[in-house]
Motif scaffolding. Structure first.
Motif, PDB file in Angstrom:
ATOM      1  N   MET A  74       0.830  -1.203   0.000  1.00 32.28           N
ATOM      2  CA  MET A  74       0.000   0.000   0.000  1.00 32.28           C
ATOM      3  C   MET A  74       0.867   1.257   0.000  1.00 32.28           C
ATOM      4  SD  MET A  74      -2.965   1.275   2.647  1.00 32.28           S
ATOM      5  CE  MET A  74      -4.206   0.084   2.109  1.00 32.28           C
ATOM      6  N   PHE A 132       1.810   1.950  -3.537  1.00 28.73           N
ATOM      7  CA  PHE A 132       0.674   2.492  -4.290  1.00 28.73           C
ATOM      8  C   PHE A 132       0.482   3.969  -3.961  1.00 28.73           C
ATOM      9  CE2 PHE A 132      -3.882   3.575  -4.215  1.00 28.73           C
ATOM     10  CZ  PHE A 132      -4.190   3.420  -5.561  1.00 28.73           C
ATOM     11  N   LYS A 187       0.742   7.448  -6.196  1.00 34.73           N
ATOM     12  CA  LYS A 187      -0.397   8.392  -6.231  1.00 34.73           C
ATOM     13  C   LYS A 187       0.083   9.806  -5.942  1.00 34.73           C
ATOM     14  CE  LYS A 187      -4.748   6.722  -6.699  1.00 34.73           C
ATOM     15  NZ  LYS A 187      -5.817   7.388  -7.502  1.00 34.73           N
ATOM     16  N   ALA A 242      -6.729   8.064   2.830  1.00 33.92           N
ATOM     17  CA  ALA A 242      -8.072   8.282   3.371  1.00 33.92           C
ATOM     18  C   ALA A 242      -9.131   7.855   2.352  1.00 33.92           C
ATOM     19  CB  ALA A 242      -8.260   9.745   3.748  1.00 33.92           C
ATOM     20  N   ALA A 243      -8.859   8.117   1.077  1.00 33.21           N
ATOM     21  CA  ALA A 243      -9.853   7.817   0.042  1.00 33.21           C
ATOM     22  C   ALA A 243     -10.001   6.322  -0.210  1.00 33.21           C
ATOM     23  CB  ALA A 243      -9.492   8.527  -1.256  1.00 33.21           C
ATOM     24  N   ILE A 244      -8.921   5.563  -0.078  1.00 32.33           N
ATOM     25  CA  ILE A 244      -9.023   4.129  -0.402  1.00 32.33           C
ATOM     26  C   ILE A 244      -9.183   3.271   0.844  1.00 32.33           C
ATOM     27  CG2 ILE A 244      -7.565   4.434  -2.434  1.00 32.33           C
ATOM     28  CD1 ILE A 244      -5.421   2.778  -0.826  1.00 32.33           C
ATOM     29  N   ASP A 245      -8.894   3.836   2.031  1.00 32.91           N
ATOM     30  CA  ASP A 245      -8.809   2.976   3.210  1.00 32.91           C
ATOM     31  C   ASP A 245      -9.125   3.714   4.511  1.00 32.91           C
ATOM     32  OD1 ASP A 245      -8.197   0.653   4.660  1.00 32.91           O
ATOM     33  OD2 ASP A 245      -6.115   1.272   4.928  1.00 32.91           O
ATOM     34  N   ARG A 246      -9.468   4.987   4.353  1.00 38.23           N
ATOM     35  CA  ARG A 246      -9.878   5.827   5.482  1.00 38.23           C
ATOM     36  C   ARG A 246      -8.828   5.980   6.568  1.00 38.23           C
ATOM     37  NH1 ARG A 246     -16.118   6.132   7.539  1.00 38.23           N
ATOM     38  NH2 ARG A 246     -15.907   8.016   8.787  1.00 38.23           N
ATOM     39  N   GLN A 247      -8.523   4.895   7.283  1.00 33.68           N
ATOM     40  CA  GLN A 247      -7.573   4.995   8.391  1.00 33.68           C
ATOM     41  C   GLN A 247      -6.858   3.670   8.572  1.00 33.68           C
ATOM     42  OE1 GLN A 247     -10.920   5.739  11.020  1.00 33.68           O
ATOM     43  NE2 GLN A 247     -10.088   4.249  12.453  1.00 33.68           N
ATOM     44  N   GLY A 248      -6.092   3.561   9.656  1.00 28.97           N
ATOM     45  CA  GLY A 248      -5.261   2.385   9.835  1.00 28.97           C
ATOM     46  C   GLY A 248      -5.938   1.250  10.588  1.00 28.97           C
TER      47      GLY A 248
END
Lengths: 471, 471
Positions: B182, B185, B189, B343-349
């Protein structure tokens, strides 16, 4: 306690003697701020071994630096970076102190519909993690990641979805994600080519729009009425915008207005989607929270088998926003497309969490927790509705939501934005409808996510709401 | 045990009596495969409560279905779906049995460099999860997600990186991700616009290429020699391809050739990157595994502060491939760009895992585990090198890697692909160099990831290797 080992970088073929190269490396680290004044250096023997040099060489380097005033040797205690470095030696590059984003929030907040983290069944979860991590299956299985997620959790979810909401999902057609946010991103990656568009409810869910845009799709707002997404408006949008390749809908509890789409409109929507051959993305983000009436099954439970469909759900709403566990059920080739995209951005799933949640589902802990949470939130919803009626009466308008963790409050004469601003100053955070629109005029309304507040806090919040009502 | 609650869907205003509507709903579920032959139905009282109808209505529905032969009432035991449904009643839609991808793998495999999951410190990890989940901080903090990851872990990592490898990373400049996949990626981006390109080592790391492509970037191969990435070739590539906006490099242990980039070339690379103003993406995926020589500090430890840099690392190599925990340190505005994309693909941890690993680092468990793993893997590396020399002698060529969890084996006269095919038939999975190239001719070599094999398995694997050497 022993000091951290140094990680000195020393030129392979230093000009001049090696001990000077070591001394330079140490001063570099002091200037760089890596070695703080007062911190203890490793013993000469240890550092010599670490660097693969003779101990005398390190001795010479320490001697040199002590003479220069960088280090201070304290008999029997060791060698330390000098506390009183002359001014001209203070680091030119000063490392800024860690700056964390201060979570500035009023003491009270109506969220957008988050559950109460205080209800997290943490002991059951800790037990489940332990069982998962210590099981032999975990050790052996943990290195073979399936981009769709741990098989054991996909099987557990499969039975859960079938008995809980009539969704028959072959585990091979399920994809576990980190929260529904990732599921929405992957859905757009699989359903839409860059340049194409996704029709979305407006007012609607901005985080979904972000996920779709991150996947290269654009979003096209479609109006929402008292029955949820307007299928007529969707028909027009598709007719006027050939880029629309998918529609995103929240039929169970429309986000943010909380209305449930009725049976007739559901059939119209399915028929329209099928006729235009676009992909249906159904987000059933809080299916578990239904307080009244007969269960309304998802579109996914009645859609024709060949309809391009992606059904998205989440366990985060059931547990805690911090427990990130979402899932998607999709038809082929959509599921394979989502799995491929997932592998590229995230390789595989979260083995410990997935194994732990499979355990929670199998043991029935999750079901028990859902029933308990449902009871608690239902009471909170009723307290909110009663307090609103009592304190604001005719100045507002709302339907008590049959499910979900938020209430959609019509502001009557008042401006929702002004109200939110005044309440914020009075210590209550509010989300006005303008937060949920793309471009079209927002209704004068507020989304009151009440689940994270206890009864007393709800009464207090409504009190502030009433006091800050714009004249 | 009690049967699962049903989730029947019943028309709001059924034609004819309600009990028939209920009966129809049940038969639908039987045909749909949701209610399996032999499965027990809820008691009439329970179902009546669930549906909000009178108990007699449910009684009537069950009666009707029993008469029709769909259900079988067993006195004192309950009501069941009939085992012997007449043929014409068997489900028209048959649900396929769950098909899991069979993990077909030879008994032995040289991986691409994965650690040994059997070494996972599972007890310490389970303890850490428990402590994390039951700490008050977790309950209160768990709902406020920071797209950069849990602050406590970013602080722990910050000190870890400073003492372990001289990387001074302000926690505010750290981003925790799910594994380095990630991070790569997000790096693409943030560092390149769609249509731009990233220069990558060739042979190199295909999963990074996938991540970059998923972010809309194209990849441009640059040759690798005995000193790692060829800076001269990179210079040419940049001159001939203006789309190149970043370079991805693995200087510590080049993937897949394992060579370490020397000091002189590191300086050339930094100078070139600075001169062309492109972003440097440094992947230090297994820094912890260094067996000999002086520590080589990352480029990130010596790069000028204003150089656009993203440094990527992982804890997965230290623990287990299934424990997905990567991180990135980046300069601004790259870090903010990565956090926004995250944040857009996974919001948070992943709050529980991040809190647990912060605990592991603070307690020193991670450091202890690293030292233990290093000892074990060093022995395995030496066993592999000795066995290769003994069994294959002059037919092969390799340098014993100073670090990392793989050995790059030159195949001499033999074709690596043929060798891999023959070994595969003999029960040993191999990765030939052709797996790591974009288009350019691959060297005749194999990447032997040995860490997951114990000494006996290594000897056995080399035995198969020798026996399957192409004539």
């Amino acid at each position: 306690m022993a000091p951290d080992p140094l990680a000195l970088e020393i030129a392979k073929n230093p000009h001049g003697p090696l001990f000077l190269a070591i001394a330079e490396a140490i001063t570099r680290d002091i200037l760089r701020g890596r070695l703080k004044p007062g911190s203890r250096l490793p013993g000469t023997r240890a550092l010599a071994r670490e660097l693969g040099v003779h101990r005398n060489t390190v001795d010479a380097a320490y001697q040199e630096l002590t003479t220069q005033g960088w280090l201070k040797a304290e008999p029997a205690r060791g060698t330390f970076v000098a506390q009183d470095l002359p001014d001209e030696m203070t680091p030119p590059v000063t490392i800024p102190a860690p700056v964390e984003p201060a979570i500035v929030r009023p003491p009270l907040a109506f969220t957008d519909g988050a559950p109460d983290p205080k209800l997290l069944p943490d002991k059951a979860l800790a037990r489940a993690f332990r069982r998962a991590l210590l099981s032999p299956a975990f050790r052996t299985g943990v290195d073979y990641g399936d981009a769709r997620g741990t098989p054991v959790l996909r099987h557990a979810l499969s039975s859960y979805l079938a008995s809980d909401r009539g969704v028959v999902a072959d585990p091979a057609r399920l994809l576990i994600t980190r929260g529904s946010q990732m599921a929405l991103f992957l859905a757009a990656k699989a359903a839409v080519k860059p340049g194409q568009a996704i029709a979305v409810e407006e007012p609607g869910y901005p985080l979904a729009w972000e996920a779709f845009r991150a996947a290269g799709a654009s979003v096209q707002g479609v109006s929402v009425d008292a029955g949820g997404l307007s299928v007529a408006a969707l028909e027009e949008a598709i007719a006027s915008d050939p880029r629309i390749a998918a529609v995103y809908v929240t039929p169970h509890h429309q986000y943010p207005t909380t209305v449930t789409m009725g049976a007739a409109r559901r059939l119209q929507l399915l028929e329209l989607v099928e006729r235009h051959g676009i992909t249906l993305i159904e987000d059933d983000y809080d299916h578990e929270y239904r307080f009244e009436g007969r269960p309304v099954l998802p579109l996914a439970a009645r859609a024709p088998a060949d309809l391009p469909l992606i059904y998205v759900g989440s366990l985060s709403k059931l547990l805690s926003p911090g427990i990130r566990l979402g899932y998607a059920m999709a038809t082929e080739p959509l599921l394979s497309g989502m799995a491929a995209a997932r592998a590229a951005i995230d390789r595989q799933g979260d083995a410990p969490l997935e194994a732990a949640l499979a355990d929670l589902i199998r043991d029935g802990d999750l079901g028990r927790h859902a029933r308990k949470a449902r009871r608690i939130y239902r009471v909170r919803r009723d307290v909110l509705a009663a307090a609103l009626t009592e304190r604001l009466g005719k100045r507002i308008a709302f339907d008590t939501p049959a499910g979900g963790l938020a209430l959609w409050l019509g502001c009557g004469e008042a401006s929702a934005d002004v109200w939110a601003e005044r309440a914020g100053k009075a210590g209550l955070a509010l989300l006005p409808a303008t937060r949920f629109t793309l471009g079209r005029a927002a209704p004068q309304a507020l989304r009151l996510g009440y689940a994270a507040l206890d009864e007393a806090q709800i009464v207090h919040a409504v009190e502030i709401l009433a006091r800050s009502l714009p004249r």
